[in-house]
Design a protein around this motif. Structure first.
Motif, PDB file in Angstrom:
ATOM      1  N   TYR A 173       0.825  -1.436   0.107  1.00 14.55           N
ATOM      2  CA  TYR A 173       0.358  -0.183  -0.044  1.00 14.55           C
ATOM      3  C   TYR A 173       0.808   0.865  -0.103  1.00 14.55           C
ATOM      4  N   ASN A 174       0.202   2.393  -1.157  1.00 19.66           N
ATOM      5  CA  ASN A 174       1.455   3.296  -1.319  1.00 19.66           C
ATOM      6  C   ASN A 174       0.419   4.960  -1.261  1.00 19.66           C
ATOM      7  N   LEU A 175       0.812   6.087  -0.463  1.00 18.76           N
ATOM      8  CA  LEU A 175      -0.148   6.981  -0.969  1.00 18.76           C
ATOM      9  C   LEU A 175      -0.467   7.162  -2.168  1.00 18.76           C
ATOM     10  N   SER A 176      -1.632   7.228  -2.985  1.00 14.23           N
ATOM     11  CA  SER A 176      -1.512   8.637  -3.940  1.00 14.23           C
ATOM     12  C   SER A 176      -0.415   9.408  -4.003  1.00 14.23           C
ATOM     13  N   LEU A 177      -0.439  10.162  -5.059  1.00 10.23           N
ATOM     14  CA  LEU A 177      -0.629  11.766  -5.499  1.00 10.23           C
ATOM     15  C   LEU A 177      -1.141  12.889  -4.723  1.00 10.23           C
ATOM     16  N   LEU A 178      -2.639  12.344  -4.685  1.00 16.57           N
ATOM     17  CA  LEU A 178      -3.179  13.342  -3.899  1.00 16.57           C
ATOM     18  C   LEU A 178      -3.192  13.208  -2.794  1.00 16.57           C
ATOM     19  N   GLY A 179      -2.511  12.291  -2.179  1.00 11.69           N
ATOM     20  CA  GLY A 179      -2.284  11.739  -0.305  1.00 11.69           C
ATOM     21  C   GLY A 179      -1.611  11.987   0.242  1.00 11.69           C
ATOM     22  N   LYS A 180      -0.149  11.856  -0.815  1.00 13.08           N
ATOM     23  CA  LYS A 180       1.237  12.239  -0.651  1.00 13.08           C
ATOM     24  C   LYS A 180       0.796  14.345  -0.130  1.00 13.08           C
ATOM     25  N   ILE A 181      -0.089  14.617  -1.176  1.00 15.25           N
ATOM     26  CA  ILE A 181      -0.408  16.428  -1.565  1.00 15.25           C
ATOM     27  C   ILE A 181      -0.744  17.019   0.066  1.00 15.25           C
ATOM     28  N   LEU A 182      -2.628  16.155  -0.324  1.00 11.83           N
ATOM     29  CA  LEU A 182      -2.999  15.531   1.778  1.00 11.83           C
ATOM     30  C   LEU A 182      -1.980  15.810   2.553  1.00 11.83           C
ATOM     31  N   VAL A 183      -1.860  14.209   2.317  1.00 12.31           N
ATOM     32  CA  VAL A 183      -0.900  14.141   4.327  1.00 12.31           C
ATOM     33  C   VAL A 183       0.038  14.987   4.131  1.00 12.31           C
ATOM     34  N   ARG A 184       1.170  15.444   3.572  1.00 16.60           N
ATOM     35  CA  ARG A 184       1.585  16.118   3.845  1.00 16.60           C
ATOM     36  C   ARG A 184       1.563  17.709   4.298  1.00 16.60           C
ATOM     37  N   ARG A 185       0.221  18.240   4.538  1.00 14.09           N
ATOM     38  CA  ARG A 185      -0.789  19.505   4.762  1.00 14.09           C
ATOM     39  C   ARG A 185      -0.862  18.816   5.701  1.00 14.09           C
ATOM     40  N   MET A 186      -1.716  17.884   6.374  1.00 15.36           N
ATOM     41  CA  MET A 186      -2.415  17.351   7.316  1.00 15.36           C
ATOM     42  C   MET A 186      -1.724  16.856   8.187  1.00 15.36           C
ATOM     43  N   GLU A 187      -0.102  16.712   7.955  1.00 14.45           N
ATOM     44  CA  GLU A 187       0.790  16.642   9.275  1.00 14.45           C
ATOM     45  C   GLU A 187       0.841  17.433  10.339  1.00 14.45           C
ATOM     46  N   SER A 188       0.791  18.515   9.879  1.00 16.03           N
ATOM     47  CA  SER A 188       1.621  19.919  11.030  1.00 16.03           C
ATOM     48  C   SER A 188       0.102  19.725  11.326  1.00 16.03           C
ATOM     49  N   LEU A 189      -1.443  20.107  11.104  1.00 14.14           N
ATOM     50  CA  LEU A 189      -2.051  20.241  12.207  1.00 14.14           C
ATOM     51  C   LEU A 189      -2.526  19.087  12.780  1.00 14.14           C
ATOM     52  N   VAL A 190      -2.153  17.799  12.380  1.00 11.85           N
ATOM     53  CA  VAL A 190      -2.795  16.765  13.507  1.00 11.85           C
ATOM     54  C   VAL A 190      -1.668  16.987  14.391  1.00 11.85           C
ATOM     55  N   LYS A 191       0.047  17.244  14.372  1.00 12.25           N
ATOM     56  CA  LYS A 191       0.751  17.277  15.321  1.00 12.25           C
ATOM     57  C   LYS A 191       0.444  18.563  15.935  1.00 12.25           C
ATOM     58  N   ALA A 192      -0.066  20.059  15.379  1.00 12.70           N
ATOM     59  CA  ALA A 192      -1.305  20.722  16.258  1.00 12.70           C
ATOM     60  C   ALA A 192      -1.887  20.570  17.046  1.00 12.70           C
ATOM     61  N   PHE A 193      -3.156  19.732  16.804  1.00 17.87           N
ATOM     62  CA  PHE A 193      -3.913  18.794  17.719  1.00 17.87           C
ATOM     63  C   PHE A 193      -3.036  18.058  18.653  1.00 17.87           C
ATOM     64  N   ARG A 194      -2.226  17.517  18.439  1.00 19.80           N
ATOM     65  CA  ARG A 194      -1.944  16.615  19.811  1.00 19.80           C
ATOM     66  C   ARG A 194      -1.057  17.356  20.595  1.00 19.80           C
ATOM     67  N   LEU A 195      -0.966  18.142  19.939  1.00 18.01           N
ATOM     68  CA  LEU A 195      -0.085  19.258  20.586  1.00 18.01           C
ATOM     69  C   LEU A 195      -0.419  20.214  21.650  1.00 18.01           C
ATOM     70  N   LEU A 196      -1.669  20.494  20.955  1.00 21.81           N
ATOM     71  CA  LEU A 196      -3.017  21.496  22.176  1.00 21.81           C
ATOM     72  C   LEU A 196      -3.872  19.918  22.797  1.00 21.81           C
ATOM     73  N   GLU A 197      -4.036  18.717  22.276  1.00 21.58           N
ATOM     74  CA  GLU A 197      -4.918  17.791  23.639  1.00 21.58           C
ATOM     75  C   GLU A 197      -4.031  18.058  24.327  1.00 21.58           C
TER      76      GLU A 197
END
Length: 187
Positions: free
Chosen positions: A63-87
């Motif tokens: 299993y691998n990220l598609s091009l769309l997956g790679k683009i979105l996950v790259r942006r999503m990563e900092s958001l998820v880290k920020a959510f987890r830091l706040l939580e």
């Protein structure tokens, strides 16, 4: 069945962890289950949903990220880290008054989260502190955010500024007021 991408990306912590794990490199179901401490019964429906929404592709058993997956996950990563830091620090952040923390602080936190390796977060805080201290000492420029009154921070900053390090400091309003009082007393 296609769903809203934001729902697919963020509505399931298991799916989010799976996407972040696949960001590193393509994986087999066995690697996914082993690393994420799960099983195929839990993982396969998540992978199916990700494939249906064009975020993951499968070649043979990998299993691998598609091009769309790679683009979105790259942006999503900092958001998820920020959510987890706040939580993880909910008690602190829930006590911050509206308007007490400027929006620029959150932007800086987001940038900081992209710089802190995952291995330095959570349980291994002492190694994170050591690594950040070493980075601080070898830096040419430092931005420090101070949220509690401690004069030793100012001494550390002054020492490093004398060595040629460019130091910028952001204070919370109450800390700024306390430091202002201290300096008025000294002069």
């Amino acid at each position: 069945m296609r769903s809203s991408l934001i729902t697919v990306l963020l509505s399931s912590e298991k799916r989010t962890d799976l996407l972040l794990f696949l960001k590193e490199k393509p994986r087999t179901i066995e690697e996914i289950n082993s690393e994420l401490d799960t099983n195929s019964v839990a993982t396969l429906p998540q992978l199916k949903r990700l494939k249906e929404n064009g975020l993951v592709v499968q070649e043979d058993r990998v299993y691998n990220l598609s091009l769309l997956g790679k683009i979105l996950v790259r942006r999503m990563e900092s958001l998820v880290k920020a959510f987890r830091l706040l939580e993880d620090n909910y008690d602190y952040w829930s006590g911050v008054k509206p308007g007490g923390a400027p929006l620029v602080l959150f932007k800086l936190m987001e940038e900081l989260m992209t710089l802190i390796p995952d291995s330095c977060q959570g349980e291994d805080a002492s190694s994170a502190y050591r690594e950040m201290s070493e980075t601080f000492c070898s830096s040419k420029r430092v931005l420090l955010i101070i949220s509690h009154h401690d004069l030793s921070y100012l001494d550390i900053c002054a020492e490093n500024a004398k060595k040629g390090l460019k130091v910028s400091i952001i204070f919370t309003q109450p800390v700024f007021e306390k430091f202002t009082e201290e300096f008025k007393k000294r002069t």
